[in-house]
Design an enzyme around this catalytic site. Structure first.
Site, PDB file in Angstrom:
ATOM      1  N   ALA A 113     -15.210  -1.002   3.507  1.00  0.00           N
ATOM      2  CA  ALA A 113     -14.226  -0.244   4.448  1.00  0.00           C
ATOM      3  C   ALA A 113     -13.064  -1.070   4.660  1.00  0.00           C
ATOM      4  CB  ALA A 113     -14.556   0.773   5.455  1.00  0.00           C
ATOM      5  N   ASP A 154     -24.093   9.730   5.543  1.00  0.00           N
ATOM      6  CA  ASP A 154     -22.567  10.248   5.090  1.00  0.00           C
ATOM      7  C   ASP A 154     -22.411  11.822   5.614  1.00  0.00           C
ATOM      8  OD1 ASP A 154     -20.320  11.336   3.216  1.00  0.00           O
ATOM      9  OD2 ASP A 154     -20.852   9.500   2.204  1.00  0.00           O
ATOM     10  N   GLY A 203     -21.446   5.905   4.651  1.00  0.00           N
ATOM     11  CA  GLY A 203     -20.565   6.147   3.641  1.00  0.00           C
ATOM     12  C   GLY A 203     -20.933   6.060   2.329  1.00  0.00           C
ATOM     13  N   VAL A 219     -17.832   3.391  -3.777  1.00  0.00           N
ATOM     14  CA  VAL A 219     -18.420   2.137  -3.589  1.00  0.00           C
ATOM     15  C   VAL A 219     -19.824   2.144  -2.724  1.00  0.00           C
ATOM     16  CG1 VAL A 219     -17.838  -0.062  -2.304  1.00  0.00           C
ATOM     17  CG2 VAL A 219     -15.947   1.159  -3.439  1.00  0.00           C
ATOM     18  N   LYS A 238       0.730  -1.229  -0.133  1.00  0.00           N
ATOM     19  CA  LYS A 238      -0.132  -0.034   0.053  1.00  0.00           C
ATOM     20  C   LYS A 238       0.947   1.329  -0.015  1.00  0.00           C
ATOM     21  CE  LYS A 238      -4.441   1.005   0.610  1.00  0.00           C
ATOM     22  NZ  LYS A 238      -5.827   0.061   0.123  1.00  0.00           N
TER      23      LYS A 238
HETATM   24  N1  PHE Z   1      -8.129   0.496  -2.795  1.00  0.00           N
HETATM   25  C1  PHE Z   1      -8.279  -0.719  -3.085  1.00  0.00           C
HETATM   26  C2  PHE Z   1      -8.485  -1.684  -1.932  1.00  0.00           C
HETATM   27  O1  PHE Z   1      -8.064  -1.540  -0.848  1.00  0.00           O
HETATM   28  C3  PHE Z   1      -7.126  -1.238  -3.831  1.00  0.00           C
HETATM   29  C4  PHE Z   1      -7.310  -1.515  -5.179  1.00  0.00           C
HETATM   30  C5  PHE Z   1      -6.753  -0.671  -6.026  1.00  0.00           C
HETATM   31  C6  PHE Z   1      -8.581  -2.134  -5.670  1.00  0.00           C
HETATM   32  C7  PHE Z   1      -6.989  -0.931  -7.497  1.00  0.00           C
HETATM   33  C8  PHE Z   1      -9.068  -2.318  -6.995  1.00  0.00           C
HETATM   34  C9  PHE Z   1      -8.405  -1.668  -7.906  1.00  0.00           C
HETATM   35  O2  PHE Z   1      -8.687  -2.885  -1.861  1.00  0.00           O
END
Ligand code: PHE
Length: 360
Positions: free
Chosen positions: A261, A204, A181, A185, A79
């Site tokens: 989340a 939210d 939220g 998504v 990450k």
């Molecule tokens: N932000 C996503 C996660 O935490 C990481 C991700 C990046 C997912 C790109 C899909 C595509 O899972």
């Protein structure tokens, strides 16, 4: 202390760069490459302090390792956090992202990134001009675009499986789901839930987003401060992590917690607290893998839409297995999920993963 935190981390590598021009700290945490290159999004955020930023990157990257392992993807976990100062000027963004892209490129493919909180598809396009180790560029640029709807799809299947386990039927008609939220998504999830007949409550801090969904899908708004204590069948955290803790768990009035989340539990004991409260918890790194399955599935593994759909449905099957295993073993669902990941990680090499086996 920063040094202690880095030394005691159980991951492989921490790469740090300080961007003087903007005052941004860049952290790339490579948690594990046991199953393949470390993959994970890039989060851009202002943190109260440096240690908080590093801790977030570390924890999020460890979650990616678990996510990839449980999803049976031939990738590891990583990450990136770009800790921007409060005074960050948006007109510096392009140049900062370019310098960050050079950092990703310098890691030679050991880290592959994509979007996360506060980074966009346009940012991925920009990163893609400097390195090929990025997913979710725009479709025009040959990327897979916004993964949000696909993360939502996986969560939707996960909610159905959770409802099935708790109530004996996967049907959402008449079930109430509180989506906390409603960003990229959460808003898509809310739409899918309404379409499946659920009674959807939304909450939210951004009131315009709430209003838009109230108007478009007829969801019921809940004030943010009342979300945690609202009566519902499913509480679905789809914003920032850490909302489930010793203080909030006793306030929950739901049967299930299942949302997108990352790092929903403030600390490991919270999994047991949920279990003791008889709340069925869908481990976040299991239920929110839909975006990863989509983006890396499509771009890196060349999966078809059918395969991706099957993998999204598979999130529900995986959760059902985890729930049964947790009951049999008398452990939390989080612990049961971690066991699956640990088994895959110790079986260890890339050959053990589904790349040869194809879809579920
Ligand atoms: N932000 C996503 C996660 O935490 C990481 C991700 C990046 C997912 C790109 C899909 C595509 O899972």
């Amino acid at each position: 202390m920063l040094e202690d935190r880095i030394r005691s981390w159980d991951g492989e590598e921490v790469v740090v760069r300080f961007d003087h021009l903007t005052g941004t700290w860049m952290f790339v945490c490579i948690h594990s490459r046991k199953l393949g290159p470390a993959c994970g999004g890039t989060r851009m955020k202002t943190y109260p302090d440096l240690e908080g930023a590093l801790a977030d990157a570390m924890k999020l990257s460890a979650a990616m390792t678990l996510k990839m392992a449980v999803a049976d993807m031939p990738f590891g976990g990583g990450k990136a956090v770009l800790a921007i100062p409060l005074a960050f000027a948006e007109d510096q963004r392009t140049e900062l992202i370019k310098r960050y892209a050079d950092m990703v490129e310098s890691l030679g493919g050991n880290f592959q990134t994509g979007p996360d909180i506060n980074t966009s598809i346009a940012d991925m396009d920009l990163i893609g001009e400097r390195t090929r180790h990025v997913v979710c560029r725009s479709r025009e640029r040959g990327g897979s675009g916004d993964p949000g709807p696909y993360t939502a799809r996986g969560v939707f299947h996960g909610i159905c499986a959770s409802v099935n386990h708790a109530f004996g039927s996967p049907k959402l008609q008449g079930r109430s789901v509180l989506v906390q939220g409603v960003g990229d998504v959460g808003s898509r999830l809310a739409e899918q839930l309404v379409a499946a007949g659920a009674r959807v409550l939304i909450s939210d801090v951004a009131t315009e987003r709430v209003q838009r969904l109230v108007d478009s899908i007829g969801a019921t708004p809940i004030p943010p401060e009342e979300a945690i204590g609202s009566d519902c069948d499913v509480y679905s955290p789809c914003a920032l992590g850490g909302t489930l803790n010793a203080g909030t768990i006793p306030q929950l009035r739901c049967r299930i917690v299942a949302g997108s989340a990352n790092n929903q539990l403030a600390e490991p004991d919270d999994a047991d607290r949920l279990r003791a409260a008889n709340i069925l918890y869908a481990p976040d790194f299991v239920i929110n893998a839909g975006g990863v399955l989509y983006a890396w599935g499509l771009e890196a593994l060349g999966w078809s839409r059918e395969t991706i759909d099957a993998r999204h449905r598979g999130i529900g099957d995986t959760l059902a297995n985890i729930y049964s295993a947790a009951e049999r073993g008398g452990v939390s669902t989080e612990a049961a999920a971690i066991r699956i990941a640990a088994a895959r990680l110790s079986a260890g090499d890339r050959a053990a993963t589904s790349i040869q086996r194809g879809p579920l």
